[in-house]
Design an enzyme around this catalytic site. Sequence first.
Site, PDB file in Angstrom:
ATOM      1  N   ILE A   1       0.860  -1.172   0.000  1.00  0.00           N
ATOM      2  CA  ILE A   1       0.000   0.000   0.000  1.00  0.00           C
ATOM      3  C   ILE A   1       0.905   1.233   0.000  1.00  0.00           C
ATOM      4  O   ILE A   1       2.077   1.157   0.393  1.00  0.00           O
ATOM      5  CB  ILE A   1      -0.982   0.023   1.203  1.00  0.00           C
ATOM      6  N   ASP A   2       0.371   2.350  -0.445  1.00  0.00           N
ATOM      7  CA  ASP A   2       1.174   3.553  -0.612  1.00  0.00           C
ATOM      8  C   ASP A   2       1.753   4.046   0.715  1.00  0.00           C
ATOM      9  O   ASP A   2       1.211   3.772   1.792  1.00  0.00           O
ATOM     10  CB  ASP A   2       0.341   4.674  -1.240  1.00  0.00           C
ATOM     11  N   LYS A   3       2.811   4.836   0.616  1.00  0.00           N
ATOM     12  CA  LYS A   3       3.508   5.373   1.788  1.00  0.00           C
ATOM     13  C   LYS A   3       2.557   6.090   2.739  1.00  0.00           C
ATOM     14  O   LYS A   3       2.624   5.907   3.959  1.00  0.00           O
ATOM     15  CB  LYS A   3       4.613   6.326   1.334  1.00  0.00           C
TER      16      LYS A   3
END
Length: 315
Positions: free
Chosen positions: A142-144
């Site tokens: 999942i994104d930062k």
Amino acid sequence: MSEGDRTISVTVAEEGNGSRVDAYLAENVDDLTRSYAQTLIKDGRVTMDGKVVRSSTRVKTGALVEAVIPAPRELSAKPEEIDLDILYEDEDLLIINKPKGMTVHPAPGSPDHTLVNGVLWHCRGQLSGINGVLRPGIVHRIDKDTTGALIVCKNDTAHRKIADQLAVHSITRKYRGIVSGNLRDDTGTIEGNIGRNPKDRKKMAVVKEGGKPAVTHYRVLERFGKCTYCEFSLETGRTHQIRVHMASIGHPLLGDTVYGPNKCPYKLEGQTLHAEVIGFIHPSTGEYVEFHAPLPAYFEDLLRKLRGNEITQQR
């Protein structure tokens, strides 16, 4: 060419005639930045119709531009003692509640303080090796700036079984997010292929040609007038899927400066998006299991602020 090198070939389209070769490569090759294209050119790895070019060389319609990409050098991720929020653990896998601002795996520009560094310390070598030394145990990401539930696999058998479920889109994935604006409908489905944005290769976009099919379902939980609290269910798992799909209908995620306004309201740091639920068939027991990640403190604080400052209509 050395072993492991690969060659990328691009035939110059009419609309690209006269462009600098470094810019043309960056705009037409996925995951190739202009600065990296310039490095390849400096190393003599780019040709046009067989002749080595300079960065200032202008491309011509119909010309064949070829770039030799050197084999990647894998960096070894180092174990770090990081306080991980572990929702569940057994001999096969971990479910981790990833915090905001943490990158999943190391990259040349950010080799430390990632989730992988913390997992290497916690698991002491008991991780799947399928994705190499930079992504041990990582079967999805999942994104930062997205928080929430993430599966980490401890062995190759578990990795393959989870990856197979991801491939056929049978894993349950539900997200909570706050979008800008007041959504017209209480429920809806967004369908649209997602691929590289032709105008900015660093971004994704809903594209008319190419890309990969993507389906996102949304359900309104609360309305705050200027923004809407939603639950999202994914049928597919494309890069930035929820962020791109919601922006495509004019409702980008609150705080998303990539696909929405370049200023974050409420002093947010990135998109307001949380992977709340993940469910799958356990690789050893064969039974369906489901895990819930509680909303992070910043998200709860924002909801309290919105409920206190604006007229709310609960759904």
